[in-house]
Design a protein around this motif. Structure first.
Motif, PDB file in Angstrom:
ATOM      1  N   ILE A   1       0.878  -1.169   0.000  1.00 29.35           N
ATOM      2  CA  ILE A   1       0.000   0.000   0.000  1.00 29.35           C
ATOM      3  C   ILE A   1       0.914   1.216   0.000  1.00 29.35           C
ATOM      4  O   ILE A   1       1.745   1.370   0.894  1.00 29.35           O
ATOM      5  CB  ILE A   1      -0.936   0.019   1.225  1.00 29.35           C
ATOM      6  CG1 ILE A   1      -1.805  -1.233   1.231  1.00 29.35           C
ATOM      7  CG2 ILE A   1      -1.793   1.275   1.216  1.00 29.35           C
ATOM      8  CD1 ILE A   1      -2.681  -1.376   2.457  1.00 29.35           C
ATOM      9  N   SER A   2       0.791   2.055  -1.015  1.00 32.62           N
ATOM     10  CA  SER A   2       1.672   3.218  -1.126  1.00 32.62           C
ATOM     11  C   SER A   2       0.860   4.493  -1.320  1.00 32.62           C
ATOM     12  O   SER A   2      -0.298   4.452  -1.746  1.00 32.62           O
ATOM     13  CB  SER A   2       2.650   3.032  -2.285  1.00 32.62           C
ATOM     14  OG  SER A   2       1.932   2.849  -3.493  1.00 32.62           O
ATOM     15  N   TYR A   3       1.477   5.627  -1.010  1.00 33.67           N
ATOM     16  CA  TYR A   3       0.812   6.920  -1.094  1.00 33.67           C
ATOM     17  C   TYR A   3       1.569   7.820  -2.053  1.00 33.67           C
ATOM     18  O   TYR A   3       2.796   7.936  -1.972  1.00 33.67           O
ATOM     19  CB  TYR A   3       0.750   7.567   0.291  1.00 33.67           C
ATOM     20  CG  TYR A   3       0.063   8.908   0.293  1.00 33.67           C
ATOM     21  CD1 TYR A   3      -1.305   9.012   0.095  1.00 33.67           C
ATOM     22  CD2 TYR A   3       0.780  10.079   0.499  1.00 33.67           C
ATOM     23  CE1 TYR A   3      -1.948  10.236   0.104  1.00 33.67           C
ATOM     24  CE2 TYR A   3       0.150  11.314   0.517  1.00 33.67           C
ATOM     25  CZ  TYR A   3      -1.218  11.384   0.316  1.00 33.67           C
ATOM     26  OH  TYR A   3      -1.850  12.601   0.321  1.00 33.67           O
ATOM     27  N   ASP A   4       0.850   8.473  -2.974  1.00 33.44           N
ATOM     28  CA  ASP A   4       1.427   9.419  -3.910  1.00 33.44           C
ATOM     29  C   ASP A   4       1.042  10.823  -3.452  1.00 33.44           C
ATOM     30  O   ASP A   4      -0.130  11.200  -3.518  1.00 33.44           O
ATOM     31  CB  ASP A   4       0.900   9.161  -5.320  1.00 33.44           C
ATOM     32  CG  ASP A   4       1.528  10.060  -6.368  1.00 33.44           C
ATOM     33  OD1 ASP A   4       2.069  11.130  -6.008  1.00 33.44           O
ATOM     34  OD2 ASP A   4       1.463   9.700  -7.554  1.00 33.44           O
ATOM     35  N   ARG A   5       2.007  11.572  -2.966  1.00 34.49           N
ATOM     36  CA  ARG A   5       1.756  12.903  -2.413  1.00 34.49           C
ATOM     37  C   ARG A   5       1.210  13.858  -3.481  1.00 34.49           C
ATOM     38  O   ARG A   5       0.337  14.670  -3.215  1.00 34.49           O
ATOM     39  CB  ARG A   5       3.042  13.459  -1.807  1.00 34.49           C
ATOM     40  CG  ARG A   5       3.005  14.911  -1.382  1.00 34.49           C
ATOM     41  CD  ARG A   5       1.950  15.255  -0.372  1.00 34.49           C
ATOM     42  NE  ARG A   5       2.318  14.834   0.958  1.00 34.49           N
ATOM     43  CZ  ARG A   5       1.474  14.800   1.969  1.00 34.49           C
ATOM     44  NH1 ARG A   5       0.234  15.156   1.810  1.00 34.49           N
ATOM     45  NH2 ARG A   5       1.847  14.398   3.150  1.00 34.49           N
ATOM     46  N   GLN A   6       1.710  13.783  -4.713  1.00 30.85           N
ATOM     47  CA  GLN A   6       1.274  14.714  -5.764  1.00 30.85           C
ATOM     48  C   GLN A   6      -0.200  14.546  -6.108  1.00 30.85           C
ATOM     49  O   GLN A   6      -0.921  15.513  -6.267  1.00 30.85           O
ATOM     50  CB  GLN A   6       2.126  14.545  -7.020  1.00 30.85           C
ATOM     51  CG  GLN A   6       3.528  15.075  -6.835  1.00 30.85           C
ATOM     52  CD  GLN A   6       4.339  14.965  -8.104  1.00 30.85           C
ATOM     53  OE1 GLN A   6       4.192  14.007  -8.862  1.00 30.85           O
ATOM     54  NE2 GLN A   6       5.202  15.937  -8.330  1.00 30.85           N
ATOM     55  N   THR A   7      -0.648  13.326  -6.234  1.00 35.94           N
ATOM     56  CA  THR A   7      -2.055  13.088  -6.585  1.00 35.94           C
ATOM     57  C   THR A   7      -2.924  12.843  -5.369  1.00 35.94           C
ATOM     58  O   THR A   7      -4.137  12.726  -5.483  1.00 35.94           O
ATOM     59  CB  THR A   7      -2.185  11.876  -7.531  1.00 35.94           C
ATOM     60  OG1 THR A   7      -1.666  10.715  -6.862  1.00 35.94           O
ATOM     61  CG2 THR A   7      -1.429  12.110  -8.830  1.00 35.94           C
TER      62      THR A   7
ATOM     63  N   ILE B   1      -7.192   3.376  -3.995  1.00 34.71           N
ATOM     64  CA  ILE B   1      -8.213   3.389  -2.951  1.00 34.71           C
ATOM     65  C   ILE B   1      -8.962   4.710  -3.083  1.00 34.71           C
ATOM     66  O   ILE B   1      -8.363   5.781  -3.006  1.00 34.71           O
ATOM     67  CB  ILE B   1      -7.579   3.218  -1.563  1.00 34.71           C
ATOM     68  CG1 ILE B   1      -6.891   1.854  -1.490  1.00 34.71           C
ATOM     69  CG2 ILE B   1      -8.616   3.379  -0.466  1.00 34.71           C
ATOM     70  CD1 ILE B   1      -6.104   1.611  -0.228  1.00 34.71           C
ATOM     71  N   ASP B   2     -10.259   4.636  -3.322  1.00 37.09           N
ATOM     72  CA  ASP B   2     -11.061   5.816  -3.600  1.00 37.09           C
ATOM     73  C   ASP B   2     -11.395   6.624  -2.363  1.00 37.09           C
ATOM     74  O   ASP B   2     -11.873   6.074  -1.373  1.00 37.09           O
ATOM     75  CB  ASP B   2     -12.382   5.407  -4.280  1.00 37.09           C
ATOM     76  CG  ASP B   2     -12.138   4.786  -5.640  1.00 37.09           C
ATOM     77  OD1 ASP B   2     -11.190   5.212  -6.317  1.00 37.09           O
ATOM     78  OD2 ASP B   2     -12.892   3.874  -5.999  1.00 37.09           O
ATOM     79  N   LYS B   3     -11.162   7.920  -2.455  1.00 37.69           N
ATOM     80  CA  LYS B   3     -11.582   8.887  -1.432  1.00 37.69           C
ATOM     81  C   LYS B   3     -11.323   8.390  -0.024  1.00 37.69           C
ATOM     82  O   LYS B   3     -12.167   8.483   0.852  1.00 37.69           O
ATOM     83  CB  LYS B   3     -13.067   9.210  -1.581  1.00 37.69           C
ATOM     84  CG  LYS B   3     -13.415   9.847  -2.895  1.00 37.69           C
ATOM     85  CD  LYS B   3     -14.894  10.100  -2.980  1.00 37.69           C
ATOM     86  CE  LYS B   3     -15.271  10.596  -4.362  1.00 37.69           C
ATOM     87  NZ  LYS B   3     -16.699  10.740  -4.527  1.00 37.69           N
ATOM     88  N   GLY B   4     -10.182   7.826   0.168  1.00 38.87           N
ATOM     89  CA  GLY B   4      -9.951   7.252   1.477  1.00 38.87           C
ATOM     90  C   GLY B   4      -8.589   7.536   2.020  1.00 38.87           C
ATOM     91  O   GLY B   4      -7.703   8.023   1.339  1.00 38.87           O
ATOM     92  N   THR B   5      -8.465   7.220   3.257  1.00 38.06           N
ATOM     93  CA  THR B   5      -7.178   7.255   3.920  1.00 38.06           C
ATOM     94  C   THR B   5      -6.919   5.858   4.456  1.00 38.06           C
ATOM     95  O   THR B   5      -7.841   5.077   4.652  1.00 38.06           O
ATOM     96  CB  THR B   5      -7.161   8.263   5.082  1.00 38.06           C
ATOM     97  OG1 THR B   5      -8.163   7.902   6.015  1.00 38.06           O
ATOM     98  CG2 THR B   5      -7.400   9.671   4.583  1.00 38.06           C
ATOM     99  N   VAL B   6      -5.691   5.588   4.679  1.00 39.37           N
ATOM    100  CA  VAL B   6      -5.308   4.277   5.167  1.00 39.37           C
ATOM    101  C   VAL B   6      -4.779   4.442   6.582  1.00 39.37           C
ATOM    102  O   VAL B   6      -3.983   5.324   6.855  1.00 39.37           O
ATOM    103  CB  VAL B   6      -4.213   3.656   4.268  1.00 39.37           C
ATOM    104  CG1 VAL B   6      -3.705   2.364   4.852  1.00 39.37           C
ATOM    105  CG2 VAL B   6      -4.762   3.449   2.866  1.00 39.37           C
ATOM    106  N   SER B   7      -5.268   3.625   7.474  1.00 40.48           N
ATOM    107  CA  SER B   7      -4.718   3.612   8.825  1.00 40.48           C
ATOM    108  C   SER B   7      -4.492   2.163   9.220  1.00 40.48           C
ATOM    109  O   SER B   7      -5.287   1.292   8.897  1.00 40.48           O
ATOM    110  CB  SER B   7      -5.650   4.310   9.817  1.00 40.48           C
ATOM    111  OG  SER B   7      -6.834   3.582   9.979  1.00 40.48           O
TER     112      SER B   7
END
Length: 117
Positions: free
Chosen positions: A19-25, A66-72
């Motif tokens: 699971i990765s996060y793209d800061r730009q998008t 992952i749509d409109k979400g945050t991961v915790s």
């Protein structure tokens, strides 16, 4: 969406979930070939890039945003550990103006409290 109709399940020792996060998008991306995780996260991926199914038609692989979400990610702790942590935090809050807080010691204390017995 590229959908893979049928594929073999990866061996247990080779399965992974990334699971990765793209800061730009500002989007979270998931890739997993762990069937349990694919089923769990499927409802959060509205437009998957890839899906894989085994010969029985069960979802075994998923990739997409992952749509409109945050991961915790939360660590599960027992009720006994939760009470210890609550007591620790109350004491720490009560003593915050009396003694200086040293972050290394606080981290060590929290680690000791949340470690299973």
């Amino acid at each position: 969406m590229t959908e893979i109709k049928q594929m073999a399940t990866a061996p247990r020792e080779e399965r992974e979930t990334i699971i990765s996060y793209d800061r730009q998008t500002e989007t979270w991306h998931i890739y997993t070939d762990e069937p349990k995780h694919a089923r769990k996260y499927e409802k959060y991926v509205a437009h998957p890039q890839r899906k894989g199914y085994n010969s029985a038609g069960q979802l075994i692989m998923l990739e997409g945003d992952i749509d409109k979400g945050t991961v915790s990610i939360r660590k599960s702790i027992s009720e006994k550990q939760r009470k210890k942590l609550s007591e620790f935090q109350k004491e720490r809050h009560h003593n915050v103006n009396k003694t200086p807080v040293f972050t290394n010691r606080a981290s060590q204390d929290l680690t000791e409290i949340t470690q299973p017995n």
